[in-house]
Enzyme design. Sequence first.
Site: not given
Length: 565
Positions: A39, A264, A274
């Site tokens: 994204e 992850r 983020k």
Amino acid sequence: MSDDKATAATPTNFIKDIIAEDNRTGKWGGRVHTRFPPEPNGYLHIGHAKSICLNFGLAKEFGGKCNLRFDDTNPAKEEQEYVDSIRESVRWLGFDWEDREFYASDYFDRLYAWAEDLIRMGKAYVDDQTADEIRENRGALTRPGVNSPWRDRSPEENLDLFRRMKAGEFPDGARVLRAKIDMAHPNVVLRDPTLYRIRHARHHRTGDAWRIYPMYDYTHCLSDSTEGITHSICTLEFENNRALYDWTLDTLGVYHPQQIEFARLNLTYTVLSKRRLIQLVEEGHVSGWDDPRMPTIMGLRRRGFTPASIRSFCEKIGVGKADNLVEYSLLEYCLREDLNERAPRYMAVLNPLRVVIENYPEDQVEEFAFPNHPEKEELGSRTVPFSRVLYVERDDFREDAPSKWRRLAPGKEVRLRYAYYVTCREVVKDAAGDVVELRCAYDPATKGGWSSDGRKVKGTLHWVSAAHAVDAEVRLYGQLFSAPDPMAAPEGGSFKDNISPDSLETVTAKAEPALAALAPETPVQFERLGYFITDRRDHRPGAPVFNRTAALRDTWAKMERLGKA
RNA sequence: UGGGGUGUCGCCAAGCUGGUAAGGCAACGGGUUUUGGUCCCGUCACUCGUGGGUUCGAAUCCUACCACCCCAGCCA
């Protein structure tokens, strides 16, 4: 040689096993088609690198393809700047999506048409409840939800309402389109998930064309389907969403890729959230997204990590489904492994101590030819001036030398790398008693650093001719966070309490002249000190700026620490 | 008290159609060395979250527990 290394034991993982099995059974007709779907709401970081290496790497290994697709379904958070930085990061890492750069927003028309299909099938409805009501009626993890009062509207009414949503008749939040699945489903994701929401916002690519935007779960599976993806690889937190991925595709009866989840990456001393990275940038704890202390691809690049070292790291950490916290030392190892092979060696003195060679002629200057690498002749050589007054590392002299000390001490002989043997004759101190200068004598018969009589010295020092030295700004970056797990804040503290206040130290070093002529973004090794890179932003010829990437292993420091010196 | 996942050496991670624990990082010891770097050699899990069971034999099969992670955005 390097080919052997590349093709040798590339480790296996469970995703490779799945693909290999699919190829064996012919499930996808031998095709392998993946995608990397970020994204565009921030810069890519080392965690994304794992996903990039996985998706592009798998495609390459199995002779398939990998698309770059921007998941741009939320106009509020996405920007063109991020799109640009993502493209640059992926390319810098060494991957090529060729002509397959896609955007979820490319599919908005198609996605909309499918939504109308769902409505006609009686599989989706427009809900007039407020966000609060929807949340309330979704139930809880152990309590089923209750149906919306609008759940049984006719397809005709839903179609009319949905078209009016699209036309912009309603304000943000007034209504949503929901899938009609099961409000009592044990998997909360399936309790009539939202498919479309109203957003009167400007999209970075579609502008003002849309007032409704599709949600991730609805968009992602259909984008994968549209692109003919075979293996849709994502992280563990989407495991619950797989049921909706499958429901959407099956209900619409379209091509159905397989979603596969992996764990992850988590790295010690490193924040990969983020939200937190944005906080670090916005609150000014770092200079920007490419600050060398940031775990972003652009930060690592500026810090001096090479694409090959990051790819190697991603290969070495493997791929699994268990939560993990990888040690930073492995990343550093991958960097040293790469740079050791090809970084030219130079001499720079970070903390200079003046040395005068008393028996060396006042005005004499010798030009030594130095190899740029001890083993790689192809890296060439350069000339380095030697004269009567030099600088050596202050740490390389000890007045009271420990027994195993190999470097300079009163009366001791050492080698100045590639130059001469010198012996310390006298220690000059200032009024405060601090050492300000060493008076030494050199042996002219040891030119080049070899003695003709076979006598040996234990230590070799790096040095710089004082008259020829250039000043170099050297930035010694450390870990931005002081704790191995930066999110595990101290008792009563917060995430910010773990930010190391002294993670950047800047010193002015004395450097050999050749260092003033390097181009920006050139990796080098300073003898015995570590790997550095010329800064790609602030470095100018004549005024070099170096960022430290990684220190070299220092066994002496370790011996001292362990009290074995 | 729901659903979905995961637990193999300090950190990653193979192995999981049962046959008696790969590899890398880290650590430690030694050798070579004009970087106390590199390189080379060696050491480093009688044990696989725990307890039962099946079996000649289990990390691998069964079973019961325990621990940790994810899910109740009109984020992705």
